[in-house]
Scaffold this motif. Structure first.
Motif, PDB file in Angstrom:
ATOM      1  N   ASP A 194      -8.792  -3.452   5.221  1.00 22.35           N
ATOM      2  CA  ASP A 194      -8.151  -4.597   4.582  1.00 22.35           C
ATOM      3  C   ASP A 194      -7.718  -5.646   5.610  1.00 22.35           C
ATOM      4  N   THR A 196       0.830  -1.199   0.000  1.00 25.15           N
ATOM      5  CA  THR A 196       0.000   0.000   0.000  1.00 25.15           C
ATOM      6  C   THR A 196       0.870   1.257   0.000  1.00 25.15           C
ATOM      7  N   GLU A 207      -3.716  -4.777  -3.086  1.00 26.14           N
ATOM      8  CA  GLU A 207      -3.634  -3.545  -2.295  1.00 26.14           C
ATOM      9  C   GLU A 207      -3.270  -2.355  -3.186  1.00 26.14           C
ATOM     10  N   LYS A 236     -11.275  -6.734   7.897  1.00 25.83           N
ATOM     11  CA  LYS A 236     -12.239  -7.396   7.008  1.00 25.83           C
ATOM     12  C   LYS A 236     -13.644  -7.470   7.615  1.00 25.83           C
ATOM     13  N   ALA A 286     -12.709  -3.197   0.391  1.00 26.80           N
ATOM     14  CA  ALA A 286     -12.050  -2.386   1.428  1.00 26.80           C
ATOM     15  C   ALA A 286     -11.868  -0.944   0.939  1.00 26.80           C
ATOM     16  N   ARG A 330      -6.013   0.427   5.250  1.00 26.17           N
ATOM     17  CA  ARG A 330      -5.316  -0.684   5.906  1.00 26.17           C
ATOM     18  C   ARG A 330      -6.204  -1.304   6.989  1.00 26.17           C
ATOM     19  N   ASP A 332     -10.151  -6.518  -1.646  1.00 29.48           N
ATOM     20  CA  ASP A 332      -9.483  -5.225  -1.471  1.00 29.48           C
ATOM     21  C   ASP A 332     -10.262  -4.094  -2.147  1.00 29.48           C
TER      22      ASP A 332
END
Length: 178
Positions: free
Chosen positions: A137, A50, A107, A140, A164, A134, A161
């Motif tokens: 991710d 990321t 990511e 969850k 997310a 983050r 992702d």
């Protein structure tokens, strides 16, 4: 390690392979799925991927703003998603783990989506976007965990992702509406 050889197929390892630079450079899918090496970080590879996405987005957008426009980024993200499905499927298969932690292309694509949809955004907003992305991710929350369990292979790796990223964008939409 036991090796099984089926007719017309390469030898398959029953145990997972340890990701290394040598493994990553052995196939273009590995190189992409492992985020050009950012996924090989021994500490929190998803966070490293990321951070790589954030750095790449910032450098490319500042260095070549006429090329890396929001529309160009959206095209890169769309194509990158579908190429990522292939790359993550292939790399997961070759590693012996369908969603190996070293695969961070998911990511990268998802965080690029967050950044392009938040642009223009100051550094503080980008930092918060990083933190929220983050968080979603790693934790969850539903339905991310459902998608993570339900969808397998490269699509499953990439899709959770994207969800997310959607949650991250929802946080900002809510925050901006207040």
């Amino acid at each position: 390690m036991t090796t099984t050889i089926e007719p017309g197929r390469k030898a398959q390892l029953n145990k997972s392979v340890r990701p290394t630079a040598r493994f990553m450079l052995a196939h273009p899918a590995h190189w992409l799925a492992q985020g050009f090496g950012s996924g090989l970080s021994p500490i929190m590879p998803g966070t490293s991927g990321t951070l790589f996405a954030w750095l790449a987005y910032a450098v490319l957008s500042v260095r070549w703003p006429a090329v890396f426009t929001p529309l160009t980024w959206l095209i890169i993200i769309g194509v990158g998603f579908f190429v990522g499905v292939w790359a993550c499927h292939r790399t997961g298969r070759d590693l012996g783990a369908p969603d190996h932690g070293s695969m961070v292309w998911d990511e990268i694509i998802a965080f690029w989506l967050v950044l392009v949809l938040l642009t223009p955004a100051d550094l503080k907003t980008q930092c918060w976007a990083f933190v929220w992305f983050r968080f979603f991710d790693m934790v969850k929350p539903p339905p991310i965990a459902y998608f993570d369990r339900r969808f397998k292979g490269g699509f499953g790796v990439m899709w959770d992702d994207i969800v997310a990223a959607f949650y991250t964008l929802l946080v900002f939409a809510f925050w901006r509406s207040m």
